[in-house]
Design a protein around this motif. Structure first.
Motif, PDB file in Angstrom:
ATOM      1  N   ALA A 274       0.962  -1.201   0.000  1.00 13.87           N
ATOM      2  CA  ALA A 274       0.149  -0.044  -0.071  1.00 13.87           C
ATOM      3  C   ALA A 274       0.966   1.277   0.024  1.00 13.87           C
ATOM      4  O   ALA A 274       0.637   2.115  -0.710  1.00 13.87           O
ATOM      5  N   ASP A 276       4.100   1.481  -1.066  1.00 15.51           N
ATOM      6  CA  ASP A 276       4.649   1.798  -2.449  1.00 15.51           C
ATOM      7  C   ASP A 276       3.547   2.111  -3.337  1.00 15.51           C
ATOM      8  O   ASP A 276       3.961   3.285  -4.237  1.00 15.51           O
ATOM      9  N   SER A 277       2.501   1.736  -3.266  1.00 14.14           N
ATOM     10  CA  SER A 277       1.510   2.418  -4.390  1.00 14.14           C
ATOM     11  C   SER A 277       0.948   3.623  -4.083  1.00 14.14           C
ATOM     12  O   SER A 277       0.978   4.472  -5.092  1.00 14.14           O
ATOM     13  N   ALA A 278       1.131   4.082  -2.869  1.00 10.00           N
ATOM     14  CA  ALA A 278       0.825   5.473  -2.466  1.00 10.00           C
ATOM     15  C   ALA A 278       1.929   6.404  -2.913  1.00 10.00           C
ATOM     16  O   ALA A 278       1.810   7.514  -3.293  1.00 10.00           O
TER      17      ALA A 278
ATOM     18  N   LEU B 214      -6.830   6.633  -2.363  1.00  5.55           N
ATOM     19  CA  LEU B 214      -5.728   5.711  -2.808  1.00  5.55           C
ATOM     20  C   LEU B 214      -6.397   4.842  -3.907  1.00  5.55           C
ATOM     21  O   LEU B 214      -5.644   4.558  -5.180  1.00  5.55           O
ATOM     22  N   LEU B 218      -5.638   4.697  -8.066  1.00  8.91           N
ATOM     23  CA  LEU B 218      -5.236   3.096  -8.554  1.00  8.91           C
ATOM     24  C   LEU B 218      -6.293   2.710  -9.724  1.00  8.91           C
ATOM     25  O   LEU B 218      -5.850   1.409 -10.043  1.00  8.91           O
TER      26      LEU B 218
ATOM     27  N   GLN C 275      11.599   5.952   2.057  1.00  5.32           N
ATOM     28  CA  GLN C 275      10.678   4.864   2.503  1.00  5.32           C
ATOM     29  C   GLN C 275      10.877   3.739   1.799  1.00  5.32           C
ATOM     30  O   GLN C 275      10.669   2.784   2.297  1.00  5.32           O
ATOM     31  N   ASP C 276      10.909   3.421   0.565  1.00  3.20           N
ATOM     32  CA  ASP C 276      11.128   2.429  -0.372  1.00  3.20           C
ATOM     33  C   ASP C 276      12.251   1.582   0.297  1.00  3.20           C
ATOM     34  O   ASP C 276      12.047   0.590   0.365  1.00  3.20           O
ATOM     35  N   THR C 279      11.171   0.094   3.298  1.00  3.66           N
ATOM     36  CA  THR C 279      10.126  -1.131   3.245  1.00  3.66           C
ATOM     37  C   THR C 279      11.080  -2.228   2.840  1.00  3.66           C
ATOM     38  O   THR C 279      10.661  -3.324   3.478  1.00  3.66           O
TER      39      THR C 279
END
Lengths: 321, 321, 321, 321
Positions: A274, A276-278, B214, B218, C275-276, C279
């Motif tokens: 989630a 990553d998608s954000a 979100l 998407l 952030q990546d 994660t």
């Protein structure tokens, strides 16, 4: 869910592909882990010949004993089956199984229906769909909700993204392994729906745990507090169906030392997707992001194997003890 | 709510005070604002003589025209009435009205029942209860959920904290102004229940707004996403009853440019109380605390007067526009 | 920084490659944007023949006029130069320029030194290094700190990750474009160092903005508060060198309506990379994650083009105005 | 600090009170705990007669043996001394000692200088100042930075809020117990300055811990990373003076298993005060608020007695261990 499904049940079947759906032609299955194995067994039970492969020979052996044909690699499966289901742990595995040197796309036949039930980044699903289309095949993402228990009982919910004309074909197969099959939109929206649901679930669960803990410390009886919340605007699935406070409900993980259920590690993984998608879509998700961090910390502090409702226990510890 | 209330309806009435409940003796009412005024009117409608006061003469005038007796200060009200309801904006007002130089406790009679429906810090409620007890009076906290509309229609929910023996007496009065009267436990637990509910509500609302935003980015259709969430574990009051995304539901503030409803300022105030209570009890409330900060920012950025579901709009803005 | 660099200056030069370093052989340069263009110009100034390419013809034209040779694509540059510097906006661009159909790796010569100064995900740097190694080339990541101004003045700082034996060769080139060249460790650690610094910078800046705002509202004079913090344990670069409150310091963006400096959009991008990385490595970064979300919101609310210290202004707005 | 103090050293002394400052008249001291006791001893060392009281007889005994006169309660101290210093654990203690039945204000003499060195809510300081003024006395808040060690060595820093004309008189006394005495503005600003500094300190420390942890997991050597940060814009007191990573610096708590230093419990308390002040002034403090929650969790998880830099250890734990 029923209303959604009824919509589709009433739809007459217009298959746009030449794949035979009346007779049960072989179905490929790649990824025979905790989830994939019972799913493949349910296909067998419904009379589908299954052609499978997995990197672990022992997983293959079990399915072979039940009548499946085992091949060496995804490319070989693609050579034999024109409907293939994949169920893999993460994005890199999916990329390898589809695009790798022995991957599906090396030998996929035109018109093949590829259904990926892994939970991965929706942008990877889209990449796979583009790559499949180049080979004349159709890729759909169809992640599941429901755990190993639901997989065994063919009670999974599938959230399906892809070309709408192919949904009927996908639904026929997925219906053998699940109770609900929901069409979500273009490729990637199945993943999106799952990720969105689980992000809101995590927020609701942590919120419920914080709230119950605060209420208890302010002198409220936990059962009474849960009752008040559930009559009021604080109500959510985590408060009324899966309450994280031991003693409030029966038959939920909090009543059984947080065993079973949906593991903290899996929740942390989904929250990572989630996030990553954000990040990719530049969407602010302040609570979603913090929820991710909280489950990340829990994984490191002994809660990895417990149900995700154990966040109550994580927050509960009292100072001075 | 019905189940909770039934429990009390079955309870036989053992009043421990000498206050006459059969006949309708005068009821004091202090604080005739947006909420207090319709509440007092409902007491009049139910045949209770009302003796009231407020710092704003015009508020008093309206009630006087409806038959209430207006006095100069809380102390004078306490001199005439042995049941008094207070409905005030914040903790300092409550302290002033009870403990101030012209406060209730200056002239309160033994056995008087004091019911405070203000939403304040539970620790202030406890202080007031101790002070009242010293004078031989009984203090209960009974904050409400439901806004001005519910106050007008006598449809409020009261969450009541205090000595259990007095609950029946409180319920008789509160029942004239609300549809539900819930006993929560000792003094302060009424406030605690309200604060807890609203903290979880805020978390669920922001979580829903983040999730819907979100999902839309998407590629999911908002109505379909809401339907999926509401069939699944992401379900909460904010997603299924008060969805913050325009176009998903009718009859909610998001369908009307976020007008009406429960204002962002009030939510920020309640989250401040939740934060204070959490700090005082050393309870970690990570999401609750961040929710507070988000509503605080919204108040400063033009959302103060909008319904609290406008957090969707706050988060929604797209980069590059 | 001097101490770090001295260490390397004292090191005797043991080049492990056959690349001639004494004579100035051509250097390839790919990516002539705001940063790349002045960097390539500085190579020219230092007497290096430059062979360049970019997707925008006008960027190429300017450099051509200064004496650079312009080629059509990265593959052609790789065919002519055995030292190549890339300066690109994001990970996908880097993947395309190295691995794409006309990418560097299509024609790279054995022993070529590839230096990527883009700020990207360290895991992509590692992938590129593996791919380059397969072709017999050497890949190093060398992101910069310092903006366009520092690029013009050849005052950039390079944080370099890669095989230590090649650092001397990289440093020779990078030294023409920057004042500091720091060796950070294996491939990817240059990116890691940059990402880490900028994450802590963002946290310190938002923290300073929150703190100054709180102090001002509590009655402190901003200059005095800054002075106290800077004498005390609250001191940080954002408080003592780049204070975000207008009127506290001169010569910083806050003194000039937050123009110039380091843009909010770039900070949001770097926080996304942090952030990546967090994660991927399962590292909890609670404040880092929230800082990311705050800069993300700012981008959507009109602060995209302002210096990142404008977070003070973002937080500053008063309720009721 | 020197510049600030020099300003005051150059100021000629205009005392507005009749208190004799040339001769050393008795000084009252209330609160002989870990901090108060060494502070009172330093007053004795500087030749001030001390008249003291504390709720714990053993604390009094020690000071009595050193020559202090011990009285029964704050009111009696106020009856004998016209300069009184208080050093108490929290707001309720301050309210009791000043306003309680045996409190200072019961017998305070006109013109008495009351200096409170407790760390409390600035709004309580303001209340005390108003109450003192009604009795003709002057109240100043003067919280300290520096721990028990600094108290012993008379190296504390005092941040003083109150009427500027009285600062010289306060500084004379406080200078016997500390190395720095900083005038911050009106009553309450001493508290404000301390709270602000400690909030930014907490943010910087957690930020440094997250960043160091992330960098290490990305392959950076901790000492090198600290060096890079300290040369760059990530630099802060927590990275360059009090680094939380064991092995990076000597002579700090992280080099000694996080013993000594500034305890997590005290940091959590100060962050609670910062949060209260932010809530009262409607100031958004997103990182400050989350920092509060993190230290709150640490208190409950075995870090209460450790130095606040142990947040690195708290975040550090690896998954799967």
């Amino acid at each position: 869910l029923r209303c959604v499904l009824l919509g589709y049940r009433n739809t007459s079947l217009h298959s746009t592909s030449s794949r035979s759906m009346a007779s049960k032609t072989p179905v490929g299955f790649i990824g025979l882990g905790n989830m994939g194995s019972p799913m493949a067994k349910n296909l067998l039970k419904h009379g589908y010949p299954v052609i499978a492969t997995d990197v672990f020979p022992e997983s293959c052996k079990e399915l072979q004993d039940l009548g499946a044909q085992i091949l060496d690699c995804p490319a070989e499966v693609a050579d034999k089956a024109d409907r293939i289901i994949t169920m893999l742990p993460s994005s890199p595995n999916v990329i390898e199984v589809y695009n790798g040197p022995n991957g599906i796309l090396k030998k996929v036949k035109k018109g093949t229906l590829l259904i990926d039930s892994s939970t991965i980044d929706p942008s990877v699903s889209k990449e796979m769909a583009v790559a499949a289309e180049k080979m004349g095949a159709v890729f759909m993402d169809a992640p599941v909700s429901g755990g190993v228990g639901a997989a065994n009982l063919a009670k999974l919910t599938f959230m399906v993204g892809g070309v709408e004309e192919e949904f009927t074909a996908a639904k026929e197969l997925l219906g053998s392994m699940g109770a609900n099959v929901v069409y979500c939109g273009p490729v990637g929206t199945g993943q999106a729906a799952k990720i969105c649901n689980n992000m809101l679930l995590a927020i609701g669960m942590i919120g419920t745990a914080e709230t119950m803990n605060l209420g208890i410390r302010l002198g409220l009886d936990p059962k009474l507090l849960a009752k008040i919340l559930n009559m009021s605007s604080g109500r959510c699935w985590s408060s009324d169906t899966y309450n994280p406070v031991p003693g409030v409900m029966e038959g939920v993980p909090s009543a059984n030392n947080y065993q079973g259920g949906f593991g903290t590690t899996l929740m942390a993984k989904d929250l990572g997707l989630a996030q990553d998608s954000a990040t990719n879509t530049k969407t602010p998700v302040l609570l979603g992001s913090l929820a991710h961090q909280i489950y990340r910390m829990m994984c490191a502090r002994g809660y990895a194997g417990k149900d995700f409702s154990s966040v109550f226990q994580f927050l509960r510890e009292e100072e001075g003890q």
